[in-house]
Scaffold this motif. Sequence first.
Motif, mmCIF file in Angstrom:
data_model
loop_
_atom_site.group_PDB
_atom_site.id
_atom_site.type_symbol
_atom_site.label_atom_id
_atom_site.label_comp_id
_atom_site.label_asym_id
_atom_site.label_seq_id
_atom_site.Cartn_x
_atom_site.Cartn_y
_atom_site.Cartn_z
ATOM 1 N N GLN A 1 0.811 -1.211 0.000
ATOM 2 C CA GLN A 1 0.000 0.000 0.000
ATOM 3 C C GLN A 1 0.846 1.264 0.000
ATOM 4 N N THR A 2 2.012 1.222 0.621
ATOM 5 C CA THR A 2 2.881 2.401 0.644
ATOM 6 C C THR A 2 3.293 2.791 -0.772
ATOM 7 N N ASP A 3 3.622 1.800 -1.582
ATOM 8 C CA ASP A 3 3.996 2.084 -2.977
ATOM 9 C C ASP A 3 2.815 2.675 -3.743
ATOM 10 N N ASN A 4 1.632 2.092 -3.550
ATOM 11 C CA ASN A 4 0.438 2.598 -4.233
ATOM 12 C C ASN A 4 0.096 4.012 -3.781
ATOM 13 N N LEU A 5 0.256 4.254 -2.485
ATOM 14 C CA LEU A 5 -0.055 5.567 -1.926
ATOM 15 C C LEU A 5 0.885 6.637 -2.468
ATOM 16 N N THR A 6 2.149 6.287 -2.605
ATOM 17 C CA THR A 6 3.124 7.235 -3.147
ATOM 18 C C THR A 6 2.722 7.682 -4.556
ATOM 19 N N LYS A 7 2.323 6.732 -5.377
ATOM 20 C CA LYS A 7 1.893 7.065 -6.742
ATOM 21 C C LYS A 7 0.639 7.940 -6.716
ATOM 22 N N ASP A 8 -0.287 7.625 -5.810
ATOM 23 C CA ASP A 8 -1.528 8.394 -5.720
ATOM 24 C C ASP A 8 -1.264 9.822 -5.246
ATOM 25 N N ILE A 9 -0.343 9.980 -4.296
ATOM 26 C CA ILE A 9 0.000 11.319 -3.810
ATOM 27 C C ILE A 9 0.602 12.157 -4.936
ATOM 28 N N LEU A 10 1.476 11.555 -5.711
ATOM 29 C CA LEU A 10 2.076 12.276 -6.836
ATOM 30 C C LEU A 10 1.022 12.680 -7.863
ATOM 31 N N ARG A 11 0.060 11.804 -8.110
ATOM 32 C CA ARG A 11 -1.014 12.115 -9.053
ATOM 33 C C ARG A 11 -1.836 13.301 -8.565
ATOM 34 N N ARG A 12 -2.165 13.300 -7.278
ATOM 35 C CA ARG A 12 -2.948 14.397 -6.708
ATOM 36 C C ARG A 12 -2.138 15.693 -6.689
ATOM 37 N N PHE A 13 -0.832 15.563 -6.463
ATOM 38 C CA PHE A 13 0.021 16.751 -6.474
ATOM 39 C C PHE A 13 0.002 17.417 -7.847
ATOM 40 N N LYS A 14 0.151 16.600 -8.893
ATOM 41 C CA LYS A 14 0.146 17.149 -10.262
ATOM 42 C C LYS A 14 -1.196 17.795 -10.588
ATOM 43 N N ALA A 15 -2.278 17.177 -10.075
ATOM 44 C CA ALA A 15 -3.617 17.727 -10.326
ATOM 45 C C ALA A 15 -3.810 19.074 -9.632
ATOM 46 N N SER A 16 -3.102 19.280 -8.526
ATOM 47 C CA SER A 16 -3.295 20.511 -7.741
ATOM 48 C C SER A 16 -2.495 21.698 -8.277
ATOM 49 N N GLN A 17 -1.531 21.429 -9.143
ATOM 50 C CA GLN A 17 -0.689 22.502 -9.678
ATOM 51 C C GLN A 17 -1.409 23.263 -10.797
ATOM 52 N N ASN A 18 -1.182 24.551 -10.829
ATOM 53 C CA ASN A 18 -1.725 25.416 -11.886
ATOM 54 C C ASN A 18 -3.251 25.398 -11.969
ATOM 55 N N LEU A 19 -3.907 25.198 -10.833
ATOM 56 C CA LEU A 19 -5.375 25.250 -10.816
ATOM 57 C C LEU A 19 -5.869 26.692 -10.874
ATOM 58 N N PHE A 20 -4.974 27.621 -10.562
ATOM 59 C CA PHE A 20 -5.343 29.040 -10.549
ATOM 60 C C PHE A 20 -4.407 29.812 -11.487
ATOM 61 N N PRO A 21 -4.530 29.583 -12.790
ATOM 62 C CA PRO A 21 -3.592 30.194 -13.754
ATOM 63 C C PRO A 21 -3.692 31.715 -13.820
ATOM 64 N N ASP A 22 -4.808 32.272 -13.353
ATOM 65 C CA ASP A 22 -4.978 33.726 -13.434
ATOM 66 C C ASP A 22 -4.259 34.464 -12.306
ATOM 67 N N GLU B 1 1.278 34.040 -3.904
ATOM 68 C CA GLU B 1 -0.126 33.647 -3.819
ATOM 69 C C GLU B 1 -0.378 32.350 -4.599
ATOM 70 N N ALA B 2 0.221 32.236 -5.768
ATOM 71 C CA ALA B 2 0.057 31.033 -6.580
ATOM 72 C C ALA B 2 0.627 29.809 -5.868
ATOM 73 N N ASP B 3 1.776 29.998 -5.218
ATOM 74 C CA ASP B 3 2.406 28.910 -4.463
ATOM 75 C C ASP B 3 1.505 28.459 -3.323
ATOM 76 N N PHE B 4 0.975 29.438 -2.588
ATOM 77 C CA PHE B 4 0.085 29.100 -1.470
ATOM 78 C C PHE B 4 -1.155 28.357 -1.953
ATOM 79 N N LEU B 5 -1.778 28.837 -3.020
ATOM 80 C CA LEU B 5 -3.008 28.219 -3.511
ATOM 81 C C LEU B 5 -2.764 26.807 -4.028
ATOM 82 N N SER B 6 -1.613 26.573 -4.641
ATOM 83 C CA SER B 6 -1.278 25.219 -5.100
ATOM 84 C C SER B 6 -1.142 24.269 -3.911
ATOM 85 N N ARG B 7 -0.457 24.735 -2.863
ATOM 86 C CA ARG B 7 -0.303 23.916 -1.653
ATOM 87 C C ARG B 7 -1.646 23.699 -0.968
ATOM 88 N N PHE B 8 -2.459 24.773 -0.915
ATOM 89 C CA PHE B 8 -3.767 24.669 -0.271
ATOM 90 C C PHE B 8 -4.658 23.671 -1.010
#
Length: 206
Positions: A137-158, A164-171
Amino acid sequence: MERSNEDSIMDIIRKLNEIDYINPEDIPNIDLYMDQVTTFMDEHLCACKRMDDDKILTKTMINNYTKNDFLPPPVKKKYSKEHMYLLIFLYYFKNVLSINDIQKIFKPLTDMFYESKSRDVTLEEIYGTIFRMERIQTDNLTKDILRRFKASQNLFPDVKDEEEADFLSRFAFICLLSFDAYLKKQVVERMIDETLSDYKNDKKEK
C-alpha cells in the motif's frame, strides 16, 4: 514557485518511504517489561514522529489501554509477543480513530484471537499478513500522492503573484488529500459500527 512545491512534495515522499513498519521478525520472542516495550517501539517507529520530542508509546498510554480493556493485562508485569502486535495496531489506530471506535474494533479482536488455540489463524499470522499488505500500500499511496500533487498545480492560472500562486497550489493539494482522508475515515467508521453490530448479534445467538 512551482519548482519549490515539487521539491517540497518529493522531500515528503522520500520521508514517507522512510517510515518504519515493524517487521514481524523483529518482534522479540521473549516477554518484555514495560520499559523494554516503550524502548522497542521508540527505536522501531522513530521515523513516524512529526516532532523529535514526540512519544511513540508511554507507560501511561499502556496503562490506559489495559485499564480500558484495549489490551489484556501483562503477566507478572511482562508483555508477550501478542501484546506487541496489539500495541502496534493501537499505535496506528490512535492517530486516526476515536478511543470509542478503537474499543469497538479491539474487543472482538482480542476476544477471538488473543492467546486463542482454537482459531484458524493466530494474532501473529494476522499481523504478518497486514504487514505485507501495508508495504504494498505504501507504494500505491506514493503514486496516488504524486497524481494528486500534479492535479493541484496550476489550478489558478490567473493568479500572477508567485507567492499567492504557491500558497493556492499547496492549499489545493492539502484539500485533495484531506478530502480523501475524510472519505476513508467515514468508510472506516461505518465498517467499525457494522463490525460491532455483527459481533454483538453473534454473541447473543451463542
